[in-house]
Design a protein around this motif. Sequence first.
Motif, short mmCIF file in Angstrom:
data_model
loop_
_atom_site.label_atom_id
_atom_site.label_comp_id
_atom_site.label_asym_id
_atom_site.label_seq_id
_atom_site.Cartn_x
_atom_site.Cartn_y
_atom_site.Cartn_z
N ALA A 112 5.79 18.77 -12.01
CA ALA A 112 4.57 19.55 -12.63
C ALA A 112 4.54 20.90 -11.76
O ALA A 112 3.63 21.71 -12.04
N GLY A 113 5.43 20.99 -11.03
CA GLY A 113 5.56 22.41 -10.23
C GLY A 113 5.01 22.29 -8.64
O GLY A 113 4.84 21.13 -8.39
N THR A 114 5.39 23.24 -8.00
CA THR A 114 5.36 23.34 -6.46
C THR A 114 4.22 24.24 -6.13
O THR A 114 4.26 25.56 -6.70
N PHE A 115 3.58 23.90 -5.24
CA PHE A 115 2.21 24.58 -5.13
C PHE A 115 2.12 24.85 -3.52
O PHE A 115 2.70 24.16 -2.60
N SER A 116 1.25 25.88 -3.12
CA SER A 116 0.93 25.77 -1.58
C SER A 116 -0.05 25.10 -0.87
O SER A 116 -0.02 25.01 0.08
N THR A 117 -0.84 24.55 -2.02
CA THR A 117 -1.97 23.64 -1.23
C THR A 117 -1.94 22.26 -1.87
O THR A 117 -1.29 22.14 -2.90
N TYR A 118 -2.49 21.43 -1.24
CA TYR A 118 -2.49 20.09 -1.68
C TYR A 118 -3.32 19.85 -2.96
O TYR A 118 -2.96 18.91 -3.87
N ARG A 131 4.27 15.45 -3.35
CA ARG A 131 5.34 15.30 -2.21
C ARG A 131 5.18 16.32 -1.57
O ARG A 131 5.19 17.55 -1.92
N THR A 132 5.51 16.22 -0.05
CA THR A 132 5.41 17.35 0.78
C THR A 132 6.46 17.74 1.35
O THR A 132 7.53 16.93 1.77
N TYR A 133 6.86 19.12 1.49
CA TYR A 133 7.98 19.72 1.95
C TYR A 133 7.58 20.48 3.13
O TYR A 133 6.77 21.52 2.92
N ASN A 134 8.10 20.20 4.36
CA ASN A 134 7.69 21.05 5.60
C ASN A 134 9.02 22.07 5.74
O ASN A 134 10.23 21.50 5.95
N ASN A 135 8.78 23.34 5.76
CA ASN A 135 9.65 24.35 5.73
C ASN A 135 9.18 24.99 7.27
O ASN A 135 8.54 24.87 7.82
N LYS A 176 8.92 28.18 7.53
CA LYS A 176 7.68 29.31 7.34
C LYS A 176 6.37 28.63 6.88
O LYS A 176 5.28 29.08 7.27
N SER A 177 6.40 27.49 5.95
CA SER A 177 5.06 26.92 5.51
C SER A 177 5.39 25.58 4.81
O SER A 177 6.48 25.05 5.00
N THR A 178 4.40 25.02 4.51
CA THR A 178 4.27 23.67 4.08
C THR A 178 4.05 23.77 2.35
O THR A 178 3.21 24.50 2.02
N ARG A 179 5.05 23.03 1.64
CA ARG A 179 4.99 23.13 0.10
C ARG A 179 4.66 21.66 -0.42
O ARG A 179 5.08 20.88 0.12
N TYR A 180 3.85 21.88 -1.56
CA TYR A 180 3.67 20.46 -2.07
C TYR A 180 3.89 20.42 -3.46
O TYR A 180 3.78 21.37 -4.51
N GLN A 181 4.67 19.46 -3.73
CA GLN A 181 5.20 19.29 -5.43
C GLN A 181 4.50 18.22 -6.07
O GLN A 181 4.30 17.06 -5.60
#
Length: 485
Positions: free
Chosen positions: A29-35, A5-9, A11-16
């Motif tokens: 399973a966590g949120t990360f900075s890359t897909y 799941r992608t979150y657009n903030n 400042k940046s885009t986060r991937y859960q």
Amino acid sequence: MGFVRTYNNKKSTRYQALYMDHRGKQRSAGTFSTYKEAERAWQAAEVKVREGIPWDHARRRQRFRNYVEDTWLPNHRMEPSTRQDYISAIYKHIMPYFGDMRMNEIFPEHIQQWITHLKAKGVTPRRIQYCKVSVLNAIFTTALRDHVVVIHPSRGIETDPVPEKIRKIITVEQFDAIYQRLPDSDAQLLIETDIESGLRWGELTELRVKDLDFTTGILTISRAVIELTRKNHPEGKRFLVKEYPKNRKHRRFKLSAQIVAKLKAHVEAHGLKLDDLFFSRRDVPAKPHLEAAAPGSLEFEAPNGRTYTHGTITAYSLGKCKCDHCRAAYATYRAKRRAGGKDGPRRPRAVDTDPHIPANWFRKYCWYPARDAAGLDWSPRIHDLRHAHASWLLAGGADLQVVKERLGHLKLATTEKYLHSLPNADETALTALNKIRSTARSQAEPPATDAQLDTANQEIARLRAVIADLTIAQHSGNKNHLRPA
């Protein structure tokens, strides 16, 4: 099937990374900075789910405090007294250091730093060993079993060695000195029963009339009482009776005839029934207050150097006088203020009607005064009477297995610690050593003198000459026998 799941903030885009657990519930399973990182995370989580390994990223990232308070303490099975000791150790020494750390962020290096931290605070090595080995190891063992952590951070971490001190045993003379200085006959009977039976304090103070067969002298130990704080008691009380002694094993053994007779007389004197305790708290008449003059009729000089009058508030508060008149004046003053709504009502004091004897009370008002008055060169505890019971039996020749059963030890090695523990225990060995050495000395002969050596040499030469003459004569006789007639 998992997904990202992608979150657009701003400042940046986060991937859960999301996956389905074994119950079909969606988990993170966590949120990360890359897909790619997120995709690898949910795939790894699903692999563990298929292998039957419970895996929850949120559980591993929970705080140590939350895991202990919400999961471990409510569900970990242990004795009430053990739970009380664990809680004390957790909130005094463990929680201040690890409370805000996440479970998956605690590693062996942090355990080692924590031990150094406790040493710097002056915590004793024995207490550090208890907190680490008994408490912290139990917490992380359960967390590892439940897959809250992937490693056991406290396993293999050593604490400072705790030397085993030499056990000092009460001698017969020391026991008699303490016994004679106890305040009353009930306290004397309790202590004498303890030294005769070797019972633990919780077993001794839960001993009831029905547990002793006065005909055979057989005592049955099937219960024990423990003393808890009210917040750790299941019903908010002070004493909790367990239907089994320590090690969960009932035991039976025989008492001496003289202590059975004393216990029987004690039962008859107090009119005790079968379910009554042998030793319990009894109503003690209050000590009379010192006589004081009528209020307002006598002045006295207080420790602060000022003069006050009995029966006044100032005499009670500033003069520190606690006579009946000053107490009554202060009580009347406080009652008037409460009646006028100026002071909140005092919380009524809970009256404890449990007949069990508190260990701290008996130590403070019975054992310590008698022990100090005896003038011993050391300070034995009440529990040392149990040690003395075992040592006296073994020193008197009792069988080791019999003593083990009387004391209720789980292992024979525990009972063996009482062998040769009395001050005169080595006298038998020393006597045997001296006997062997004295025998060797008595059998040893003094070295021969020069005259004695000359006489011995002359005797040897004479014997050699005699032997030579006999040999020649025998040889001549044999030749004559071979000649023809």
